[in-house]
Design an enzyme around this catalytic site. Structure first.
Site, PDB file in Angstrom:
ATOM      1  N   GLY A  56       6.593  -2.146 -69.540  1.00 11.71           N
ATOM      2  CA  GLY A  56       5.627  -1.304 -70.249  1.00 11.71           C
ATOM      3  C   GLY A  56       5.274  -0.066 -69.436  1.00 11.71           C
ATOM      4  N   GLY A  66       3.501   3.130 -70.895  1.00  9.32           N
ATOM      5  CA  GLY A  66       2.185   2.974 -71.528  1.00  9.32           C
ATOM      6  C   GLY A  66       1.076   3.641 -70.728  1.00  9.32           C
ATOM      7  N   GLN A  67      -0.153   3.470 -71.218  1.00  3.18           N
ATOM      8  CA  GLN A  67      -1.291   4.163 -70.597  1.00  3.18           C
ATOM      9  C   GLN A  67      -1.405   3.826 -69.104  1.00  3.18           C
ATOM     10  OE1 GLN A  67      -5.218   2.798 -71.549  1.00  3.18           O
ATOM     11  NE2 GLN A  67      -6.212   4.686 -70.950  1.00  3.18           N
ATOM     12  N   ARG A  75      10.530  -0.654 -73.887  1.00  2.00           N
ATOM     13  CA  ARG A  75      11.420  -0.852 -75.036  1.00  2.00           C
ATOM     14  C   ARG A  75      12.145   0.435 -75.389  1.00  2.00           C
ATOM     15  NH1 ARG A  75       9.464  -2.165 -80.161  1.00  2.00           N
ATOM     16  NH2 ARG A  75       7.491  -1.271 -79.476  1.00  2.00           N
ATOM     17  N   ASP A 128      13.290  -4.863 -73.489  1.00  2.00           N
ATOM     18  CA  ASP A 128      12.244  -5.501 -74.274  1.00  2.00           C
ATOM     19  C   ASP A 128      11.913  -6.817 -73.566  1.00  2.00           C
ATOM     20  OD1 ASP A 128      10.767  -6.946 -76.134  1.00  2.00           O
ATOM     21  OD2 ASP A 128      11.876  -6.136 -77.846  1.00  2.00           O
ATOM     22  N   TYR A 157      -5.443 -10.993 -79.754  1.00  2.00           N
ATOM     23  CA  TYR A 157      -5.241 -10.402 -78.423  1.00  2.00           C
ATOM     24  C   TYR A 157      -6.000 -11.226 -77.370  1.00  2.00           C
ATOM     25  CZ  TYR A 157      -5.615  -6.673 -74.819  1.00  2.00           C
ATOM     26  OH  TYR A 157      -5.580  -5.918 -73.663  1.00  2.00           O
ATOM     27  N   LYS A 159      -4.723 -13.525 -74.245  1.00  2.00           N
ATOM     28  CA  LYS A 159      -5.152 -13.279 -72.866  1.00  2.00           C
ATOM     29  C   LYS A 159      -5.643 -14.574 -72.202  1.00  2.00           C
ATOM     30  CE  LYS A 159      -4.089  -8.996 -72.370  1.00  2.00           C
ATOM     31  NZ  LYS A 159      -2.880  -8.711 -71.562  1.00  2.00           N
ATOM     32  N   ILE A 162      -9.894   1.188 -70.132  1.00  2.00           N
ATOM     33  CA  ILE A 162      -9.414   2.091 -69.078  1.00  2.00           C
ATOM     34  C   ILE A 162      -9.396   3.511 -69.625  1.00  2.00           C
ATOM     35  CG2 ILE A 162      -7.533   2.636 -67.487  1.00  2.00           C
ATOM     36  CD1 ILE A 162      -8.933  -0.099 -66.971  1.00  2.00           C
TER      37      ILE A 162
HETATM   38  C1  AKB Z   1      -8.430  -2.881 -75.886  1.00  2.00           C
HETATM   39  O1  AKB Z   1      -9.419  -2.241 -76.258  1.00  2.00           O
HETATM   40  O2  AKB Z   1      -7.776  -3.615 -76.632  1.00  2.00           O
HETATM   41  C2  AKB Z   1      -8.040  -2.808 -74.418  1.00  2.00           C
HETATM   42  C3  AKB Z   1      -8.661  -3.890 -73.634  1.00  2.00           C
HETATM   43  C4  AKB Z   1     -10.094  -3.855 -73.306  1.00  2.00           C
HETATM   44  O3  AKB Z   1      -7.987  -4.809 -73.240  1.00  2.00           O
HETATM   45  N1  AKB Z   1      -8.383  -1.524 -73.895  1.00  2.00           N
END
Ligand code: AKB
Length: 315
Positions: free
Chosen positions: A8, A11-12, A35, A51, A140, A144, A170
Site C-alpha cells: 500500500g 496510499g496516504q 495494486r 495485490d 473495518y 482491525k 492522520i
Molecule cells: C478512517 O477514518 O477510516 C481511518 C481510521 C481512523 O482508521 N482514518
C-alpha cells in the site's frame, strides 16, 4: 529492519513513510508495492505492483529482495468499507493472513496498523484505556480487532515478531486519504486555502483523535526499532496527538485565514461511525513501552499544513 517491503505504498501513509524509511535505511533497501502504480511515481527507489491478496506474488517479492520486514499498509478504510464489506474483508483480512503466513515461513518482522476503529459502543469514550472493551460496529473495525488478535496469535504461537499501533485520523497534505471517517480533517485545510470555506460531513462537537503525518511515520520506526524485551503489548498500541472536533480545527485555521467559513451537511453514515469511536485515547502504554512522544500539536500542525498545501499548489 534492513530490507523492508511496504505494501500500500502509494496510499496516504505509505507514500510518506517510504520516503522516510529510504532516508534511514537506504534507497534500495525499501521496496514499495501497491495494486496499481508506476515506477516513475517512485523513481526514488524500487517499486513492484502487487495485490496483497496474491500470496504467491508476495512470497516472490520477499525472496527477490531478501525482505526481513513487511509494513502492511494495504487496506480499505471505514466509510468505503461500509459500502462493500465483502471487499473490505477480502483485502484487509486476506492480505493480513498472507503477510502473516509469509512472515511465519520466512521469519520476517511485521508492522500492522490498527485504528481507533477497533473500538466501538461500550468502550469508554474518554481517555480510552489501552486494554478495554473492543466491540466495533463497522466491518473495518471488526477487521482491525480480528487483525490485532491474529497478530498476537502469530507472535505467541509461531514467534512471529508482530507489532502495531492504533492510528487515529492522520492529517497530511501530500497524498489524500481515501474513504475514511476522519478524512474531513484533511479536506478542511484544502478547502479553507482554496475556497475560504468548508462543508463538514462530521458534526460540530464530535471529538476524535488525530495525529500529523510526521508523527505517524515516526511511530512505525520507533516501535519497530524497540528492543522486544521492553514490549508488554504488541497489537496494538493506542497513539494520538490531539482530540479535536471540526470547530476546534476551524478556530485554528482562522488564526491564519480569518475569513474562513465552516458549515455542516452531516453524513449520517460517517457521523454514526465517528460517534462509535473514542473521543480521546490514553496513550500511556506507548509512552512507557517504546517512548512514543508526538511532536505536533494542533497549532504546529496547522502552520505546517497551510505552508505545505500552499507550496504544493503553487499558491
Ligand atoms: C478512517 O477514518 O477510516 C481511518 C481510521 C481512523 O482508521 N482514518
Amino acid at each position: 529492519m534492513k530490507k523492508i517491503l511496504v505494501t500500500g505504498s502509494t496510499g496516504q501513509i505509505g507514500s510518506e513513510l517510504i520516503v522516510r524509511l529510504r532516508e534511514l535505511y537506504g534507497r534500495d533497501n525499501v521496496v514499495g508495492s501497491a495494486r496499481k502504480g508506476k515506477d516513475e511515481d517512485f523513481a526514488a527507489g524500487p517499486f513492484e505492483t502487487m495485490d496483497v491478496q496474491d500470496a504467491g506474488r508476495l512470497a516472490e517479492l520477499v525472496d527477490k529482495y531478501q525482505i526481513d520486514t513487511i509494513i502492511n499498509n494495504a487496506a480499505m478504510l471505514s466509510a468505503v468499507g461500509e459500502q462493500n464489506p465483502q471487499a473490505l474483508w477480502a483485502v484487509n483480512m486476506g492480505g493480513l493472513y498472507n503477510v502473516l503466513e509469509v512472515a511465519r515461513e520466512k521469519n520476517l518482522k511485521v508492522f500492522i496498523p490498527s485504528s481507533i476503529a477497533a473500538f466501538g459502543p461500550g468502550t469508554p469514550l474518554e481517555q480510552t484505556p489501552q486494554d478495554t472493551i473492543q466491540r466495533p460496529s463497522t466491518i473495518y473495525g471488526v477487521s482491525k480487532v480480528a487483525g490485532e488478535l491474529l497478530c498476537d496469535y502469530y507472535f505467541k504461537r509461531f514467534g512471529v515478531d508482530t507489532r502495531g499501533v492504533r492510528y487515529p485520523g492522520i492529517i497530511s497534505y501530500k497524498t489524500l486519504p481515501g474513504g475514511g471517517t476522519t478524512d474531513y480533517a484533511v479536506h478542511i485545510y484544502f478547502d479553507a486555502i482554496k475556497q475560504g470555506r468548508y462543508t463538514s460531513f462530521i458534526d460540530k462537537g464530535t471529538f476524535m483523535d488525530m495525529m500529523y503525518m510526521p508523527d505517524a511515520v515516526e511511530c512505525v520506526i520507533d516501535l519497530m526499532e524497540t528492543d522486544p524485551s521492553k514490549l508488554k503489548h504488541r497489537n496494538a498500541f493506542n497513539v494520538s496527538a490531539m482530540s479535536i472536533d471540526p470547530e476546534m480545527l476551524a478556530a485554528e485555521i482562522r488564526q491564519h485565514i480569518p475569513e474562513f467559513v465552516l458549515d455542516y451537511e452531516v453524513d449520517p453514515v460517517r457521523q454514526a461511525i465517528a460517534e462509535s469511536w473514542p473521543n480521546s485515547l490514553d496513550t500511556s502504554a506507548a509512552k512507557e513501552e517504546w517512548g512514543f512522544e508526538p511532536k505536533f500539536d494542533l497549532a504546529a500542525m496547522t502552520v505546517d499544513m497551510i505552508k505545505g498545501i500552499k507550496h504544493e499548489s503553487d499558491l
